[in-house]
Design a protein around this motif. Structure first.
Motif, PDB file in Angstrom:
ATOM      1  N   MET A 166       0.540  -1.628   0.558  1.00  0.00           N
ATOM      2  CA  MET A 166      -0.475   0.029  -0.054  1.00  0.00           C
ATOM      3  C   MET A 166       0.648   1.289   0.462  1.00  0.00           C
ATOM      4  N   GLY A 167       2.113   1.363   1.311  1.00  0.00           N
ATOM      5  CA  GLY A 167       3.157   2.455   0.405  1.00  0.00           C
ATOM      6  C   GLY A 167       3.284   2.554  -0.513  1.00  0.00           C
ATOM      7  N   LYS A 168       3.921   1.645  -1.232  1.00  0.00           N
ATOM      8  CA  LYS A 168       4.353   1.663  -2.614  1.00  0.00           C
ATOM      9  C   LYS A 168       2.881   2.672  -3.926  1.00  0.00           C
ATOM     10  N   ARG A 169       1.580   2.191  -3.563  1.00  0.00           N
ATOM     11  CA  ARG A 169       0.622   2.968  -3.959  1.00  0.00           C
ATOM     12  C   ARG A 169       0.896   4.004  -4.289  1.00  0.00           C
ATOM     13  N   GLY A 170       1.424   4.488  -2.884  1.00  0.00           N
ATOM     14  CA  GLY A 170       0.927   5.718  -2.670  1.00  0.00           C
ATOM     15  C   GLY A 170       0.362   6.255  -1.456  1.00  0.00           C
ATOM     16  N   HIS A 171       0.249   5.844  -0.860  1.00  0.00           N
ATOM     17  CA  HIS A 171      -1.599   5.901   0.008  1.00  0.00           C
ATOM     18  C   HIS A 171      -0.392   6.168   1.034  1.00  0.00           C
ATOM     19  N   ASP A 172      -1.410   6.502   2.062  1.00  0.00           N
ATOM     20  CA  ASP A 172      -1.133   7.023   3.571  1.00  0.00           C
ATOM     21  C   ASP A 172      -1.551   6.041   4.447  1.00  0.00           C
ATOM     22  N   VAL A 173      -0.411   5.410   5.463  1.00  0.00           N
ATOM     23  CA  VAL A 173      -0.611   4.106   5.810  1.00  0.00           C
ATOM     24  C   VAL A 173      -0.581   3.954   7.134  1.00  0.00           C
ATOM     25  N   ALA A 174      -1.007   3.076   7.776  1.00  0.00           N
ATOM     26  CA  ALA A 174      -0.866   3.151   9.577  1.00  0.00           C
ATOM     27  C   ALA A 174      -0.716   1.830   9.961  1.00  0.00           C
ATOM     28  N   VAL A 175       0.083   1.252  10.706  1.00  0.00           N
ATOM     29  CA  VAL A 175      -0.121   0.036  11.303  1.00  0.00           C
ATOM     30  C   VAL A 175       0.193   0.090  11.965  1.00  0.00           C
ATOM     31  N   TYR A 176      -1.304  -0.881  12.977  1.00  0.00           N
ATOM     32  CA  TYR A 176      -1.603  -0.526  14.335  1.00  0.00           C
ATOM     33  C   TYR A 176      -1.379  -2.043  15.230  1.00  0.00           C
ATOM     34  N   GLU A 177       0.174  -2.688  15.562  1.00  0.00           N
ATOM     35  CA  GLU A 177       0.227  -4.019  16.100  1.00  0.00           C
ATOM     36  C   GLU A 177       0.407  -4.182  17.489  1.00  0.00           C
ATOM     37  N   PHE A 202      13.378 -13.349  11.148  1.00  0.00           N
ATOM     38  CA  PHE A 202      14.118 -12.623  10.003  1.00  0.00           C
ATOM     39  C   PHE A 202      12.759 -12.297   8.973  1.00  0.00           C
ATOM     40  N   LEU A 203      12.376 -12.884   8.497  1.00  0.00           N
ATOM     41  CA  LEU A 203      11.298 -12.357   8.058  1.00  0.00           C
ATOM     42  C   LEU A 203      10.446 -11.204   7.899  1.00  0.00           C
ATOM     43  N   ASN A 204      10.093 -11.235   9.410  1.00  0.00           N
ATOM     44  CA  ASN A 204       8.858  -9.999   9.851  1.00  0.00           C
ATOM     45  C   ASN A 204       9.517  -8.546  10.034  1.00  0.00           C
ATOM     46  N   GLN A 205      11.069  -9.255  10.533  1.00  0.00           N
ATOM     47  CA  GLN A 205      11.833  -7.723  10.917  1.00  0.00           C
ATOM     48  C   GLN A 205      11.973  -7.132   9.798  1.00  0.00           C
ATOM     49  N   THR A 206      12.301  -7.783   8.798  1.00  0.00           N
ATOM     50  CA  THR A 206      12.500  -7.338   7.329  1.00  0.00           C
ATOM     51  C   THR A 206      11.301  -6.606   6.649  1.00  0.00           C
ATOM     52  N   LEU A 207      10.304  -7.507   6.903  1.00  0.00           N
ATOM     53  CA  LEU A 207       9.216  -6.666   6.306  1.00  0.00           C
ATOM     54  C   LEU A 207       9.021  -5.630   6.950  1.00  0.00           C
ATOM     55  N   LEU A 208       8.766  -5.695   8.249  1.00  0.00           N
ATOM     56  CA  LEU A 208       8.534  -3.836   9.103  1.00  0.00           C
ATOM     57  C   LEU A 208       9.914  -2.986   8.845  1.00  0.00           C
ATOM     58  N   ARG A 209      11.083  -3.471   8.403  1.00  0.00           N
ATOM     59  CA  ARG A 209      11.390  -2.485   7.959  1.00  0.00           C
ATOM     60  C   ARG A 209      11.431  -1.991   6.824  1.00  0.00           C
ATOM     61  N   ALA A 210      11.322  -2.609   5.792  1.00  0.00           N
ATOM     62  CA  ALA A 210      11.149  -2.067   4.195  1.00  0.00           C
ATOM     63  C   ALA A 210      10.331  -1.531   4.295  1.00  0.00           C
ATOM     64  N   ALA A 211       8.527  -1.698   5.150  1.00  0.00           N
ATOM     65  CA  ALA A 211       7.355  -0.849   4.970  1.00  0.00           C
ATOM     66  C   ALA A 211       7.976   0.545   5.630  1.00  0.00           C
ATOM     67  N   GLU A 212       9.019   0.514   6.538  1.00  0.00           N
ATOM     68  CA  GLU A 212       8.692   1.407   6.919  1.00  0.00           C
ATOM     69  C   GLU A 212      10.048   2.727   6.380  1.00  0.00           C
ATOM     70  N   LYS A 213       9.956   2.329   5.760  1.00  0.00           N
ATOM     71  CA  LYS A 213      11.450   3.541   4.165  1.00  0.00           C
ATOM     72  C   LYS A 213      10.536   3.857   3.728  1.00  0.00           C
ATOM     73  N   TYR A 214       9.148   3.266   3.561  1.00  0.00           N
ATOM     74  CA  TYR A 214       7.849   4.393   3.321  1.00  0.00           C
ATOM     75  C   TYR A 214       7.569   5.681   3.952  1.00  0.00           C
ATOM     76  N   PRO A 215       7.695   7.290   3.157  1.00  0.00           N
ATOM     77  CA  PRO A 215       7.436   8.322   4.240  1.00  0.00           C
ATOM     78  C   PRO A 215       6.394   7.899   4.382  1.00  0.00           C
ATOM     79  N   ASN A 216       5.129   7.460   3.933  1.00  0.00           N
ATOM     80  CA  ASN A 216       3.769   7.661   3.983  1.00  0.00           C
ATOM     81  C   ASN A 216       3.476   6.464   4.114  1.00  0.00           C
ATOM     82  N   VAL A 217       4.390   5.543   5.055  1.00  0.00           N
ATOM     83  CA  VAL A 217       3.953   4.274   5.954  1.00  0.00           C
ATOM     84  C   VAL A 217       4.491   4.419   7.681  1.00  0.00           C
ATOM     85  N   LYS A 218       3.089   4.375   8.305  1.00  0.00           N
ATOM     86  CA  LYS A 218       3.883   4.842   9.905  1.00  0.00           C
ATOM     87  C   LYS A 218       3.469   3.592  10.215  1.00  0.00           C
TER      88      LYS A 218
END
Ligand code: FAD
Length: 461
Positions: free
Chosen positions: A25-36, A125-141
């Motif tokens: 969703m971040g790659k699509r340019g949307h404003d994303v908020a993940v609540y964990e 490792f996978l989950n951590q990599t995915l979180l890091r990757a998501a966070e690289k999008y400035p529009n994903v929090k």
């Protein structure tokens, strides 16, 4: 030119599927908020309980590739090119996933030729990599320690609890995605809305994880998914990056009762998995089982539809948790992200149409893989040892070699293609009916030949 829509999206759950979905969703340019609800696993202490490693196959890889993560993940994963069966005497038999070509291109794969193998990848490792990757999008929090507690489907809001401060607050978004796992809170809330079907099934088998330490990892044949099939139960082993292996013993709950005493544990392993004792170490086995409270449970969840109203959607285990025997739970969840992204593109980011169509096209397909996952337990724990299974496999492989686009064996279609899961199931049904007809024809011909020869002999006498 149409103006690009910028949609506010909330994702509940930052596990494997939620964090990958955030990248899509971040790659699509949307404003994303993940609540964990948990704290950030990149900094928190490791939480025990879930499987340590997972089998990644084609569907998961395709989704990772779409967000540019496939190579990074594969670099630290271990290829498993087949199953290695261990019998009671310790003798092993390799069943490669692709004995035909070891590199095929068939139309259901979709892109370049691929080696037919699955990959063992570390969950954390996978989950951590995915979180890091998501966070690289400035529009994903990403927001941790934030738990979904309720939702107002009429107003289109969710209520979250900050587990650090115990304060609750409301959030609103145009699309609200529940990727909050098998015991999804969002799904539980959706269950209270009209016409929402839900069922769950616990199997009467539980599991316990064991490990082979790195210093003994070389004692076991590399690049395989090891299976100790024992009819009613089984043990499997997947490799880890540090040369260690994670074993999982799946067994009926009542059988675990025999593993309460030191004597019972030793007896059980010497009788059923003797060749694993050198790998795990007898004292370690005793340590694990004497400390064990209860084996972990396995649940399969089906529900329908996957959306409520025009903006609430569930994906991953929240929508279709399954028993782990096809190694498809995460792969199917990753495929959900891929399909959702694809639909958003095709439907010009129209959320209402997207959630409707996602539900409509995905429910039956996901239910098919839930059923196949149940079936595969039978195959893994007992069928693999049977002659009929091996004959069928040989036949499937021979036909696959001749007609790679027509006769795709079930395992290949599930693990090495992006064929709709429902079609995989239906394919298998027509393949079964063709084989049954061929067998009937063969038997009829044999009876005729036998009759003809007997008649000739009788006349000659
Ligand atoms: C023993 C075992 C082996 C497996 N092996 C494989 C395999 O080899 N291959 C494979 O493809 N799959 C495998 N699976 C399945 C795989 O683990 C799941 O399909 C996958 O983890 C689903 O990911 P998910 O993100 O949907 O759910 P989860 O991984 O469960 O993540 C859900 C997240 O949501 C969070 N959450 C929950 N409730 C809330 C809330 N109220 N508010 C906010 N956050 C919340 C959770 O903390 C969690 O982080 C296996 C499963 C098991 C049990």
């Amino acid at each position: 030119m149409t103006e690009k829509k910028n949609i506010k999206i909330i994702i509940i759950g930052g596990g494997l599927v939620g964090s990958l979905c955030a990248s899509f969703m971040g790659k699509r340019g949307h404003d994303v908020a993940v609540y964990e609800k948990r704290s950030d696993i990149r900094t928190a202490k490791l939480s025990p309980g879930r499987s340590i490693n997972l089998a990644l196959s084609h569907r998961g890889r395709r989704a990772l590739r779409s967000v540019g993560l496939e190579n990074e993940i594969l670099k630290t994963s271990i290829p498993m090119k087949g199953r290695l069966l261990h019998d009671l005497t310790g003798k092993t038999t390799s069943i490669p996933y692709d004995p035909v070509t070891n590199e095929v291109k068939f139309k259901f794969y979709g892109d370049s030729p691929t080696k037919l193998c699955i990959y063992s990848v570390g969950r954390n490792f996978l989950n951590q990599t995915l979180l890091r990757a998501a966070e690289k999008y400035p529009n994903v929090k990403l927001y941790f320690n934030q738990k979904l507690v309720s939702s107002n489907f009429n107003q289109g809001t969710v209520t979250l609890l900050n587990t650090n401060t115990c304060e609750t607050y409301e959030e609103v978004a145009e699309l609200i995605i529940g990727a909050d796992g098998a015991f999804s809170s969002l799904r539980r809330l959706m269950q209270q809305t009209p016409l929402f079907d839900f069922s769950q099934k616990y199997i009467q088998h539980g599991y316990v994880e064991l490990s082979i330490p790195p210093e003994r990892g070389h004692l076991i044949t590399p690049n395989h998914l090891h299976i100790w099939p024992r009819g009613e139960f089984m043990m499997i082993a997947l490799p880890n990056q540090d040369n260690s292996w994670t074993l999982t013993l799946f067994m009926p709950f009542d059988k675990f009762e025999n593993l309460k005493t030191e004597e019972g544990i030793r007896k059980f392993f010497w009788e059923t998995f003797p060749d694993s004792i050198e790998l795990i170490e007898e004292n370690e086995l005793v340590r694990v089982f004497t400390r064990l409270n209860n084996p972990s449970t396995l649940v399969s969840v089906k529900c329908k539809p996957y959306h409520v109203g025009s903006k609430y959607l569930i994906i991953g285990d929240a929508a279709h948790a399954m028993v782990p025997f096809y190694g498809q739970g995460m792969n199917a969840g990753f495929e959900d992200c891929f399909l959702l992204d694809d639909l958003l593109g095709k439907l010009d980011e129209d959320i209402q149409k997207t959630v409707n169509q996602f539900s409509e096209s995905r429910v039956e397909s996901a239910q098919a893989i839930c059923d196949l996952a149940m079936y595969n337990y039978e195959e893994m724990k007992s069928l693999v040892t049977k002659l009929t299974y091996r004959i069928r496999r040989a036949l499937d492989n021979a036909l696959f070699k001749q007609f790679p686009d027509k006769w795709v064996p079930l395992y290949n279609s599930v693990s090495f293609s992006h064929m709709d899961y429902l079609q995989c199931l239906e394919n298998r049904k027509w393949q079964d009916s063709v084989i049954n007809k061929l067998l009937l024809l063969l038997i009829t011909m044999l009876v005729w030949i036998a009759g003809f020869v007997s008649l000739k002999l009788w006349r000659a006498i």
